[in-house]
Design a protein around this motif. Structure first.
Motif, PDB file in Angstrom:
ATOM      1  N   ALA A 247     -11.521 -27.014 -27.903  1.00  0.00           N
ATOM      2  CA  ALA A 247     -10.112 -27.343 -27.702  1.00  0.00           C
ATOM      3  C   ALA A 247      -9.959 -28.864 -27.635  1.00  0.00           C
ATOM      4  O   ALA A 247     -10.801 -29.548 -27.043  1.00  0.00           O
ATOM      5  CB  ALA A 247      -9.583 -26.705 -26.429  1.00  0.00           C
TER       6      ALA A 247
ATOM      7  N   HIS B  96      -7.089 -32.135 -26.988  1.00  0.00           N
ATOM      8  CA  HIS B  96      -5.767 -32.594 -26.543  1.00  0.00           C
ATOM      9  C   HIS B  96      -5.965 -33.957 -25.893  1.00  0.00           C
ATOM     10  O   HIS B  96      -6.980 -34.209 -25.235  1.00  0.00           O
ATOM     11  CB  HIS B  96      -5.158 -31.620 -25.536  1.00  0.00           C
TER      12      HIS B  96
ATOM     13  N   ALA C 106      -3.700 -26.483 -24.486  1.00  0.00           N
ATOM     14  CA  ALA C 106      -4.253 -25.920 -25.716  1.00  0.00           C
ATOM     15  C   ALA C 106      -4.503 -24.441 -25.510  1.00  0.00           C
ATOM     16  O   ALA C 106      -4.753 -23.976 -24.397  1.00  0.00           O
ATOM     17  CB  ALA C 106      -5.550 -26.625 -26.107  1.00  0.00           C
TER      18      ALA C 106
END
Length: 368
Positions: free
Chosen positions: A17, A19, A5
């Protein structure tokens, strides 16, 4: 590394962030501030928050100073391997990071030497490969952001070694640094101003006083040396630092960390121990009673002074025994850790954590 990210912070430095891979393993967070990267680990996996410490960046070279310079020579396969380490300190107040894109740390290698590897090791304890900048005539530089604290710059090169002998000219880029030379038994080092300082961890240690800037030390190296269990330091070619401090843009990147493949030999892993041992060997403490106190003193006073001196000497010996014991312990830890790394019985994150711990023990031992 695989980028997971890339986000921008708000005005308060906060960021988020997401992910799927975040939380499944350790993650390296890099914050780019004023064109310089500052790193932190997201450990343990799944930790919801991480703080990345950043510093203002300066181009003032006076911010850093080399504290020590260690050079190790090892003959191998008809060539002479040279491995060097600089310990660089940044004691800036207020703390700032030092960086120049055109290169902010220079080093020189002997004539006819072929540079193989350059790496920097900061507070995270990871060897990060650096791209070298060729300045010509054996002078090189790297563009690396020196954060407050200590950084080790390690490099290796190969030299021709015809007839198992070579005459080298070691240039001094920085003034005021005493050189420490190391070679295995069976290899002889000679030169003006070089003095033997005993043995440490089975290696011969030599000292040379600091040279003036742009001075040089002429050294004659001869002999084959004892066989080494570890490979030499010239195993891999130079590698550019991916996502290094030259990265531009105010962003934060997250990626799973990849500990660099085992390319520095055990020789490199013990450089700090060699340096510490040589320093200890060069320190000879003598306890004496001042003349003005001993002359004309009564027998009782003389006896008291002698007892005081004996007590102080006993304290010195106790310290020496403690230091020697710590050195032996650290040596065993380094050997076990590197063997586990080569055998694949330790994970990369555990290896990085244990290596950082051992490095800290060495620094604490040096500082006393």
């Amino acid at each position: 590394m695989a980028l997971l990210a890339s986000v921008k912070t708000d005005t308060q430095g906060q960021f988020t962030a997401t992910h799927d891979a975040i939380g499944s393993g350790p993650v390296l967070v890099r914050a780019t501030y004023q064109g310089v990267g500052f790193n932190a680990f997201l450990l343990p996996p799944g930790r919801p928050q991480v703080d990345v410490e950043v510093f203002d960046v300066t181009k003032d070279s006076k911010v850093i100073f080399p504290a020590s310079h260690v050079i190790i020579f090892q003959p191998r396969d008809g060539k002479l391997i040279g491995a060097e380490e600089y310990n660089i300190k940044n004691d800036s107040k207020p703390p700032v990071a030092y960086f120049r894109t055109e290169g902010n740390f220079e080093f020189a290698i002997p004539d006819k030497a072929a540079l193989k590897n350059v790496a920097a090791t900061g507070s995270l304890g990871m060897d990060v490969p650096q791209a070298s900048i060729d300045k010509g005539k054996g002078l090189y530089a790297i563009a690396y952001a020196f954060h407050p604290g200590e950084t080790n710059i390690r490099l290796s090169y190969e030299l021709p070694y015809p007839g198992n002998s070579a005459n080298l000219k070691l240039p001094a880029v920085y003034a005021g640094i005493r050189m420490l030379l190391v070679a295995p038994p069976g290899v002889t080092l000679t030169g003006d101003g070089i003095s033997a300082a005993g043995q440490e961890q089975g290696m011969n240690v030599f000292l040379h006083q600091a040279l003036a800037a742009k001075g040089a030390l002429n050294v004659s190296v001869s002999g084959i040396g004892s066989p080494q269990a570890a490979d030499g330091p010239g195993g891999q070619g130079q590698q550019a630092q991916e996502g290094n401090s030259r990265t531009q843009g105010p962003q934060v990147d997250l990626a799973p960390p990849r500990i660099d493949d085992y390319k520095w030999p055990l020789l490199f892993g013990l450089i700090a121990i060699f340096a510490l041992g040589a320093i200890l060997l060069s320190r000879k403490q003598v306890v004496m009673v001042p003349a003005e106190e001993s002359e004309g003193a009564s027998p009782a006073q003389s006896k008291k002074a002698a007892a005081k001196a004996a007590k102080k000497q006993a304290g010195v010996e106790a310290v020496k025994e403690s230091v020697n014991a710590n050195l032996d312990s650290l040596k065993e830890e380094v050997f076990r850790l590197e063997l586990r790394k080569q055998a694949g019985t330790i994970s990369e994150e555990d290896y990085a954590r244990e290596k950082s711990r051992v490095d800290k023990l060495l620094r604490d031992l040096v500082r006393g």
